[in-house]
Design a protein around this motif. Structure first.
Motif, PDB file in Angstrom:
ATOM      1  N   ALA A   1       0.827  -1.204   0.000  1.00 52.88           N
ATOM      2  CA  ALA A   1       0.000   0.000   0.000  1.00 52.88           C
ATOM      3  C   ALA A   1       0.862   1.254   0.000  1.00 52.88           C
ATOM      4  O   ALA A   1       0.554   2.237  -0.694  1.00 52.88           O
ATOM      5  CB  ALA A   1      -0.933  -0.005   1.210  1.00 52.88           C
ATOM      6  N   ALA A   2       1.949   1.231   0.769  1.00 52.69           N
ATOM      7  CA  ALA A   2       2.851   2.386   0.806  1.00 52.69           C
ATOM      8  C   ALA A   2       3.531   2.580  -0.542  1.00 52.69           C
ATOM      9  O   ALA A   2       3.682   3.719  -1.015  1.00 52.69           O
ATOM     10  CB  ALA A   2       3.896   2.188   1.898  1.00 52.69           C
ATOM     11  N   PHE A   3       3.949   1.476  -1.171  1.00 51.29           N
ATOM     12  CA  PHE A   3       4.562   1.576  -2.498  1.00 51.29           C
ATOM     13  C   PHE A   3       3.573   2.184  -3.501  1.00 51.29           C
ATOM     14  O   PHE A   3       3.926   3.067  -4.286  1.00 51.29           O
ATOM     15  CB  PHE A   3       5.000   0.198  -2.995  1.00 51.29           C
ATOM     16  CG  PHE A   3       6.074  -0.466  -2.187  1.00 51.29           C
ATOM     17  CD1 PHE A   3       6.947   0.280  -1.410  1.00 51.29           C
ATOM     18  CD2 PHE A   3       6.221  -1.854  -2.212  1.00 51.29           C
ATOM     19  CE1 PHE A   3       7.949  -0.343  -0.668  1.00 51.29           C
ATOM     20  CE2 PHE A   3       7.221  -2.475  -1.479  1.00 51.29           C
ATOM     21  CZ  PHE A   3       8.076  -1.721  -0.697  1.00 51.29           C
ATOM     22  N   ALA A   4       2.325   1.690  -3.471  1.00 51.79           N
ATOM     23  CA  ALA A   4       1.318   2.166  -4.426  1.00 51.79           C
ATOM     24  C   ALA A   4       1.041   3.654  -4.223  1.00 51.79           C
ATOM     25  O   ALA A   4       0.912   4.419  -5.192  1.00 51.79           O
ATOM     26  CB  ALA A   4       0.033   1.356  -4.269  1.00 51.79           C
ATOM     27  N   GLU A   5       0.950   4.067  -2.968  1.00 50.63           N
ATOM     28  CA  GLU A   5       0.685   5.481  -2.686  1.00 50.63           C
ATOM     29  C   GLU A   5       1.846   6.355  -3.154  1.00 50.63           C
ATOM     30  O   GLU A   5       1.642   7.412  -3.754  1.00 50.63           O
ATOM     31  CB  GLU A   5       0.455   5.673  -1.190  1.00 50.63           C
ATOM     32  CG  GLU A   5       0.140   7.116  -0.816  1.00 50.63           C
ATOM     33  CD  GLU A   5      -0.125   7.293   0.666  1.00 50.63           C
ATOM     34  OE1 GLU A   5      -0.317   8.443   1.094  1.00 50.63           O
ATOM     35  OE2 GLU A   5      -0.133   6.280   1.400  1.00 50.63           O
ATOM     36  N   ALA A   6       3.085   5.898  -2.877  1.00 51.17           N
ATOM     37  CA  ALA A   6       4.252   6.681  -3.277  1.00 51.17           C
ATOM     38  C   ALA A   6       4.359   6.812  -4.795  1.00 51.17           C
ATOM     39  O   ALA A   6       4.813   7.839  -5.318  1.00 51.17           O
ATOM     40  CB  ALA A   6       5.517   6.048  -2.715  1.00 51.17           C
ATOM     41  N   LEU A   7       3.950   5.749  -5.499  1.00 55.32           N
ATOM     42  CA  LEU A   7       4.047   5.744  -6.963  1.00 55.32           C
ATOM     43  C   LEU A   7       2.788   6.265  -7.654  1.00 55.32           C
ATOM     44  O   LEU A   7       2.764   6.384  -8.891  1.00 55.32           O
ATOM     45  CB  LEU A   7       4.331   4.317  -7.454  1.00 55.32           C
ATOM     46  CG  LEU A   7       5.731   3.775  -7.179  1.00 55.32           C
ATOM     47  CD1 LEU A   7       5.790   2.278  -7.472  1.00 55.32           C
ATOM     48  CD2 LEU A   7       6.760   4.517  -8.016  1.00 55.32           C
ATOM     49  N   HIS A   8       1.736   6.532  -6.844  1.00 58.20           N
ATOM     50  CA  HIS A   8       0.451   6.967  -7.418  1.00 58.20           C
ATOM     51  C   HIS A   8      -0.061   5.943  -8.437  1.00 58.20           C
ATOM     52  O   HIS A   8      -0.498   6.286  -9.537  1.00 58.20           O
ATOM     53  CB  HIS A   8       0.586   8.348  -8.074  1.00 58.20           C
ATOM     54  CG  HIS A   8       1.193   9.379  -7.192  1.00 58.20           C
ATOM     55  ND1 HIS A   8       0.545   9.895  -6.095  1.00 58.20           N
ATOM     56  CD2 HIS A   8       2.417   9.979  -7.222  1.00 58.20           C
ATOM     57  CE1 HIS A   8       1.323  10.774  -5.490  1.00 58.20           C
ATOM     58  NE2 HIS A   8       2.464  10.847  -6.145  1.00 58.20           N
ATOM     59  N   ARG A   9       0.024   4.676  -8.015  1.00 58.12           N
ATOM     60  CA  ARG A   9      -0.417   3.577  -8.882  1.00 58.12           C
ATOM     61  C   ARG A   9      -1.460   2.748  -8.149  1.00 58.12           C
ATOM     62  O   ARG A   9      -1.497   2.691  -6.913  1.00 58.12           O
ATOM     63  CB  ARG A   9       0.785   2.679  -9.244  1.00 58.12           C
ATOM     64  CG  ARG A   9       1.923   3.395  -9.940  1.00 58.12           C
ATOM     65  CD  ARG A   9       1.574   3.768 -11.375  1.00 58.12           C
ATOM     66  NE  ARG A   9       1.452   2.591 -12.205  1.00 58.12           N
ATOM     67  CZ  ARG A   9       2.502   2.006 -12.816  1.00 58.12           C
ATOM     68  NH1 ARG A   9       3.723   2.481 -12.663  1.00 58.12           N
ATOM     69  NH2 ARG A   9       2.294   0.961 -13.599  1.00 58.12           N
ATOM     70  N   PRO A  10      -2.321   2.049  -8.888  1.00 58.11           N
ATOM     71  CA  PRO A  10      -3.303   1.164  -8.247  1.00 58.11           C
ATOM     72  C   PRO A  10      -2.591   0.043  -7.480  1.00 58.11           C
ATOM     73  O   PRO A  10      -1.508  -0.419  -7.884  1.00 58.11           O
ATOM     74  CB  PRO A  10      -4.094   0.592  -9.421  1.00 58.11           C
ATOM     75  CG  PRO A  10      -3.844   1.523 -10.563  1.00 58.11           C
ATOM     76  CD  PRO A  10      -2.471   2.068 -10.361  1.00 58.11           C
ATOM     77  N   LEU A  11      -3.221  -0.405  -6.400  1.00 62.84           N
ATOM     78  CA  LEU A  11      -2.663  -1.512  -5.613  1.00 62.84           C
ATOM     79  C   LEU A  11      -2.389  -2.730  -6.483  1.00 62.84           C
ATOM     80  O   LEU A  11      -1.396  -3.437  -6.286  1.00 62.84           O
ATOM     81  CB  LEU A  11      -3.628  -1.897  -4.486  1.00 62.84           C
ATOM     82  CG  LEU A  11      -3.506  -1.163  -3.158  1.00 62.84           C
ATOM     83  CD1 LEU A  11      -4.643  -1.557  -2.238  1.00 62.84           C
ATOM     84  CD2 LEU A  11      -2.159  -1.487  -2.516  1.00 62.84           C
TER      85      LEU A  11
END
Length: 451
Positions: free
Chosen positions: A66-76
């Motif tokens: 979830a943190a990776f997705a938020e940082a990258l502004h990408r879907p989970l």
């Protein structure tokens, strides 16, 4: 989030792309110092034990994704392939306490490419910091020339984790004790401490403070004598020592001024008082340079308490290390950037009695009588044996320092021994360079370059 999220963002972007494009084959990365900082004739390998702890715990969980997705502004869903990733690779490394030189790998990781990429940032963080502090601590012990050195770094390190590391690395280097109670408890070290100037000031005069302290702590005590006037403070300390029947194991501490001159004056006062057994402890911004100056000047100091400058490795707070891919799916690779060329393929480093260290390819025969520096310490993501001990690391360091040329041990203007490269590694480097230059589209004419 877990520690898996403690990584640079580009590690995540690369790992995500590797998995999307099927690049999950075995990759070998080498972590090595390109060069030594000024005034260093050697480094002390350190940080491996916490690095192995990290690798054993490494696992990408839902909160990390979830943190990776938020940082990258990408879907989970785009990051879902990373979920559950743990470290399953092999680690070959130089055990803590060994002396290492520029260009020699401290560690090699072989693992599926996304795993080996994701752990880069923490491995560099741990080995960089620990190696620099351990190297500075070892230089303090050398400068002290047999006198005791203790760790007072807790209040000035950049964070509590760094303070714990500094105490541990001081012990590895040969420090006698630490002021850090948590570190003393965690690592089985002697705890040491005296008093602050606030204690003296609270009592109004030195004699009352010293007597009260000795009544509270009837064992050997150390009096801080420079709150007002160092010589007068030493006279008062001597009086209290005599009248209370204290002496053996006791000390005074000097924390300011011309430590060398004040140590001579204090020693004369203590000796005249019939207290030759009372030691002198010096503190106050000391590092190996100051300790070396005091020892060379013949200052009668028995214990050096080092803190700020050692805990943060003040004159060389970072190490120019790199974590570079040297092999992917059995194919040796290298970097050709100006001034940052890397040698391809997994390595071996051989320590040869009476000769320079040899950096070689991993698969070539060892030289006669040589000892390997890199050892397999982890397979399938788990340690291959029990945890290493500080005692064993210190014994390795003691033996390695004894074998170094004296020029490498100097505090000022040391000369680092230079490792040599095997003919096979030179040949492999040349072969891979030519392959890269041949295969690059629109490649300019190749220019010879010696790594």
């Amino acid at each position: 989030m877990s520690e898996a999220a403690t990584t640079d963002l580009y590690e995540v972007t690369m790992a995500m792309s590797y998995m999307e494009h099927g690049l999950t084959g075995p990759a070998t990365f080498g972590l090595f110092p390109r060069r030594l900082p000024p005034d260093r004739g050697f480094l002390v390998a350190a940080g491996l034990e916490p690095a192995l702890d990290y690798l054993e715990r490494f696992r990408v969980g839902p909160e990390d994704v979830a943190a990776f997705a938020e940082a990258l502004h990408r879907p989970l869903a785009n990051l879902a392939p990373l979920l559950g990733t743990r470290f399953t690779g092999e680690v070959r490394a130089v055990p803590e306490g060994r002396v290492v030189l520029a260009g020699e790998p401290l560690l090699e990781v072989t693992a599926p490419l996304p795993q080996a990429q994701l752990v880069e940032s923490v491995l560099l963080n741990q080995l960089n910091h620990h190696t620099m502090v351990a190297s500075k601590a070892a230089r303090c012990v050398l400068a002290a020339d047999g006198r005791r050195v203790v760790d007072f770094s807790l209040r000035r390190t950049q964070g509590l984790e760094a303070a714990m590391a500094a105490a541990r690395l001081g012990a590895l280097a040969g420090f006698a004790a630490t002021s850090n109670v948590a570190a003393a408890t965690a690592y089985g070290l002697p705890a040491t401490g005296t008093m602050a100037h606030s204690y003296i000031e609270a009592f109004g005069n030195e004699e009352a403070a010293f007597r009260s302290f000795a009544l509270t702590h009837p064992g050997p005590v150390t009096f801080l004598v420079d709150t007002y006037d160092t010589e007068a403070g030493t006279e008062v300390a001597a009086k209290v020592f005599r009248e209370m029947g204290l002496g053996e194991g006791c000390a005074i501490r000097l924390d300011s001024g011309d430590l060398g001159e004040l140590a001579h004056r204090s020693r004369r006062i203590l000796d005249r008082a019939g207290l030759p057994e009372v030691r002198i402890v010096a503190s106050g911004g000391l590092d190996e340079y100051a300790v070396d100056d005091l020892v060379r000047a013949g200052a009668p100091i028995d214990v050096f308490a080092v803190g700020t400058k050692v805990g943060v490795a003040a004159d060389a707070p970072y190490l120019d290390t790199a974590y570079k891919l040297v092999s992917y799916a059995g194919r040796p690779v290298m970097k050709l950037s100006t001034a940052k060329v890397t040698a391809p393929g997994p390595k071996a480093v051989w320590r040869r009695p009476g000769g320079p260290d040899l950096i070689a390819t991993r698969d070539e025969p060892p030289p006669a009588g040589a000892e390997p520096l890199l050892r397999t310490v982890m397979t399938d993501g788990r340690r291959t044996g029990p945890r290493d001990t500080l005692r064993a690391a210190h014994e390795r360091l003691t033996a390695d320092l004894a074998a170094l040329p004296r020029d490498a041990l100097r505090v000022r203007g040391p000369k680092m021994p230079v490792p040599v490269v095997s003919d096979r590694l030179v040949g492999l480097t040349d072969e891979v360079r030519k392959r890269i230059e041949r295969d690059r589209p629109s490649a300019p004419a190749a220019r010879p370059h010696v790594p």
